[in-house]
Design a protein around this motif. Structure first.
Motif, short mmCIF file in Angstrom:
data_model
loop_
_atom_site.label_atom_id
_atom_site.label_comp_id
_atom_site.label_asym_id
_atom_site.label_seq_id
_atom_site.Cartn_x
_atom_site.Cartn_y
_atom_site.Cartn_z
N PRO A 93 -23.38 80.58 44.14
CA PRO A 93 -24.85 80.49 44.14
C PRO A 93 -25.41 80.72 42.75
CG PRO A 93 -24.05 81.91 45.90
CD PRO A 93 -22.87 81.64 45.01
N ALA A 94 -26.52 80.03 42.47
CA ALA A 94 -27.12 80.13 41.14
C ALA A 94 -27.58 81.55 40.84
CB ALA A 94 -28.29 79.16 41.03
N GLY A 95 -28.06 82.29 41.83
CA GLY A 95 -28.52 83.66 41.60
C GLY A 95 -27.41 84.56 41.11
N LYS A 96 -26.23 84.42 41.71
CA LYS A 96 -25.09 85.23 41.28
C LYS A 96 -24.66 84.85 39.87
CE LYS A 96 -20.40 86.61 42.54
NZ LYS A 96 -19.28 86.41 43.48
N LEU A 97 -24.70 83.56 39.57
CA LEU A 97 -24.35 83.10 38.23
C LEU A 97 -25.29 83.68 37.20
CD1 LEU A 97 -22.71 81.27 36.37
CD2 LEU A 97 -24.24 79.41 36.95
N GLU A 98 -26.60 83.69 37.51
CA GLU A 98 -27.57 84.24 36.57
C GLU A 98 -27.32 85.73 36.34
OE1 GLU A 98 -32.40 84.42 35.94
OE2 GLU A 98 -31.57 83.70 37.81
N MET A 99 -27.01 86.47 37.40
CA MET A 99 -26.78 87.90 37.26
C MET A 99 -25.53 88.16 36.42
SD MET A 99 -26.26 90.72 40.29
CE MET A 99 -24.81 89.86 40.91
N GLU A 100 -24.44 87.41 36.66
CA GLU A 100 -23.22 87.63 35.91
C GLU A 100 -23.36 87.17 34.46
OE1 GLU A 100 -19.69 86.22 37.71
OE2 GLU A 100 -20.07 87.14 39.64
N ALA A 101 -24.20 86.16 34.24
CA ALA A 101 -24.38 85.67 32.87
C ALA A 101 -24.99 86.73 31.97
CB ALA A 101 -25.26 84.42 32.87
N GLN A 102 -25.76 87.65 32.55
CA GLN A 102 -26.37 88.70 31.76
C GLN A 102 -25.33 89.71 31.27
OE1 GLN A 102 -29.36 90.36 34.33
NE2 GLN A 102 -30.62 88.50 34.32
N GLN A 103 -24.14 89.66 31.85
CA GLN A 103 -23.10 90.62 31.50
C GLN A 103 -22.04 90.03 30.57
OE1 GLN A 103 -21.60 91.83 35.30
NE2 GLN A 103 -23.56 92.69 35.98
N GLY A 104 -22.21 88.81 30.13
CA GLY A 104 -21.24 88.18 29.24
C GLY A 104 -21.61 86.74 28.97
N THR A 105 -20.83 86.08 28.14
CA THR A 105 -21.05 84.68 27.81
C THR A 105 -20.58 83.78 28.95
OG1 THR A 105 -20.79 85.09 25.44
CG2 THR A 105 -20.47 82.83 26.20
N THR A 106 -21.44 82.86 29.36
CA THR A 106 -21.11 81.93 30.44
C THR A 106 -20.49 80.67 29.87
OG1 THR A 106 -22.87 82.73 31.87
CG2 THR A 106 -22.06 80.51 32.29
N LEU A 107 -19.33 80.28 30.39
CA LEU A 107 -18.67 79.04 30.03
C LEU A 107 -18.42 78.25 31.31
CD1 LEU A 107 -15.97 80.29 27.48
CD2 LEU A 107 -18.27 79.44 26.98
N VAL A 108 -18.78 76.97 31.30
CA VAL A 108 -18.59 76.10 32.45
C VAL A 108 -17.63 74.99 32.06
CG1 VAL A 108 -19.73 74.58 34.12
CG2 VAL A 108 -20.90 76.62 33.28
N LEU A 109 -16.55 74.81 32.82
CA LEU A 109 -15.51 73.83 32.50
C LEU A 109 -15.63 72.62 33.40
CD1 LEU A 109 -12.42 76.23 32.20
CD2 LEU A 109 -14.18 75.70 30.50
N ASN A 110 -15.42 71.44 32.81
CA ASN A 110 -15.45 70.21 33.60
C ASN A 110 -14.58 69.16 32.92
OD1 ASN A 110 -16.53 68.72 35.90
ND2 ASN A 110 -17.57 67.45 34.40
N GLY A 111 -13.96 68.29 33.74
CA GLY A 111 -13.11 67.24 33.21
C GLY A 111 -13.56 65.86 33.63
N LYS A 112 -13.19 64.87 32.84
CA LYS A 112 -13.53 63.49 33.13
C LYS A 112 -12.68 62.96 34.29
CE LYS A 112 -15.05 59.21 32.36
NZ LYS A 112 -16.43 58.78 32.64
N SER A 113 -11.40 63.34 34.33
CA SER A 113 -10.48 62.85 35.34
C SER A 113 -9.80 64.01 36.04
CB SER A 113 -9.42 61.94 34.71
OG SER A 113 -8.55 62.69 33.88
N ALA A 114 -8.96 63.69 37.02
CA ALA A 114 -8.24 64.73 37.76
C ALA A 114 -7.38 65.57 36.83
CB ALA A 114 -7.40 64.10 38.86
N ALA A 115 -6.77 64.94 35.83
CA ALA A 115 -5.89 65.68 34.92
C ALA A 115 -6.67 66.75 34.15
CB ALA A 115 -5.23 64.70 33.95
N GLU A 116 -7.85 66.39 33.63
CA GLU A 116 -8.64 67.38 32.89
C GLU A 116 -9.21 68.45 33.82
OE1 GLU A 116 -7.98 63.96 30.70
OE2 GLU A 116 -9.57 63.91 32.23
N ASN A 117 -9.54 68.07 35.04
CA ASN A 117 -10.04 69.09 35.99
C ASN A 117 -8.94 70.04 36.40
OD1 ASN A 117 -12.89 68.67 36.36
ND2 ASN A 117 -12.41 66.72 37.34
N ASP A 118 -7.70 69.55 36.50
CA ASP A 118 -6.56 70.44 36.75
C ASP A 118 -6.40 71.43 35.59
OD1 ASP A 118 -6.00 69.28 39.18
OD2 ASP A 118 -4.38 68.01 38.42
N MET A 119 -6.53 70.93 34.37
CA MET A 119 -6.46 71.81 33.21
C MET A 119 -7.58 72.84 33.23
SD MET A 119 -5.16 72.85 30.35
CE MET A 119 -3.99 71.60 29.79
#
Length: 380
Positions: free
Chosen positions: A38-64
């Motif tokens: 949930p976005a609310g939990k993400l906002e709360m945790e973001a205040q406690q450290g740097t937020t990084l979001v990972l995403n890949g173009k294909s299945a291989a990058e998403n596995d990584m």
């Protein structure tokens, strides 16, 4: 026309940082179950450290991406807390409910590369995208990119800082090269690819062309004002150069100089704006093709396009050269002809002698005809 001069000290400098990374790229085999956050939990945790979001173009990058998250592999240089999420696990794909957040899906939809830019690390706010990719180089696949909405400690050339207000396109990515002789030329290929990519997006969207020019060695200018800069650093390990490339581009922020969209509006384009995601995708699409030419055929195959974009052909400058024995400084006028094979400026003096010019670490301004004092700001 009055002659315009600038001053440039003639002094060699080391172009490569050869400090050695301590570990090799690790391959992970893992399975991670998805769970939407949930976005609310993400906002709360973001205040406690740097937020990084990972995403890949294909299945291989998403596995990584899943493996990087599971193994807590992505770290900050100072060891401060990091909250890592998968883009697919964030509710509605939104980052802390921000309307001006980097649109990850839009970027991926516009990307058409085979290798570069396909694993993305996004952060709403972090110290430096360059620090992320350089500090985690051995954990990330070659071509991985980190992008942020805001940087707190953006890096420029000669230890200057890069001002990073909202509206900047701020990203860094990784390359790996074997021939150290051509590593200094990478920044020129990057500058050319970005200048061309901007106009690719303009043409695609029926916008006026923007005359983005290259100021040697690694700045982008538009109508006489700086709109972007490039920073390339490298380390050497196992006979390969690990290169981290950082780019800052003023897209929608008119401070501290001007931005692409402000110029477009002055040209009469009032109903459409350039988007960071489209420019970054277009950059990788263009850069990958240029980089393949550069590696297989050499920079000379791109020089014609590069010189059409740069600001210095035929420019007359005053060179200051210091004699280390006598401590005396002599001055003479030279005319810039192009680049040498080692990537520095080739200039011809009035007596016909060729000179190779190296920057001395000061902030010099070819456009104003003087050596400007070194100050904090957006200087690469």
């Amino acid at each position: 026309m009055a002659k315009e001069y600038c001053f440039l000290r003639l002094q060699r400098f080391a172009s490569l940082n050869r400090s050695l990374p301590s570990i090799f790229l690790q391959r992970f085999n893992c399975v991670l179950k998805s769970s939407r956050l949930p976005a609310g939990k993400l906002e709360m945790e973001a205040q406690q450290g740097t937020t990084l979001v990972l995403n890949g173009k294909s299945a291989a990058e998403n596995d990584m991406a899943r493996c990087l998250k599971k193994n807590d592999a992505v770290k900050l240089p100072d060891g401060s807390p990091v909250n890592v999420y998968l883009h697919s696990d964030i509710e509605n794909g939104q980052i802390i409910g921000s309307d001006d957040a980097f649109r990850v899906s839009s970027y991926m939809n516009s990307l058409s590369t085979n290798r570069l830019g396909k694993l993305l690390i996004y952060s709403p706010k972090l110290s430096s995208t360059h620090d992320i990719v350089s500090n985690n180089f051995v954990e990330l696949p070659v071509g991985a990119v980190c992008v942020a909405d805001i940087q707190l400690k953006g890096r420029g050339r000669s230890k200057n800082t890069w001002e990073s207000p909202k509206g900047c396109l701020l990203f860094s990515f990784t390359l790996q090269m074997e021939d150290g002789r051509i590593v200094p030329h990478v920044q020129y290929v990057v500058c050319l690819a970005m200048a061309e990519a901007i106009n690719d997006v303009c043409r695609k969207n029926d916008m006026p062309a923007l005359d983005v020019r290259i100021k040697w060695p690694n700045d982008l200018y538009l109508h006489g004002l700086k709109v972007g800069g490039i920073l390339c650093t490298s380390t050497y390990k196992s006979k390969k150069f690990n290169v981290s490339v950082g780019i800052g581009l003023n897209v929608s922020n008119q401070q501290p100089t001007t931005c692409l969209n402000a110029v477009l509006q002055r040209l009469g384009c009032v109903d459409r704006l350039l988007q960071r995601e489209d420019i970054m995708a277009a950059f990788f699409n263009k850069f990958e093709s240029f980089y393949d030419i550069f590696i297989t055929q050499g920079f000379q195959e791109l020089e014609g396009q590069y010189y059409k974009r740069w600001l210095h052909s035929g420019q007359r400058i005053i060179v200051q050269e210091k004699d280390d024995d006598t401590n005396q400084v002599s001055e003479y006028v030279v005319t810039i002809q192009g680049l040498t094979s080692s990537g520095y400026l080739l200039a011809i003096s009035e007596d016909g002698q060729a000179h190779e010019l190296h920057p001395d670490g000061n902030s010099f301004d070819f456009l104003k005809g003087l050596v400007s004092k070194k100050v904090g700001g957006a200087e690469h």
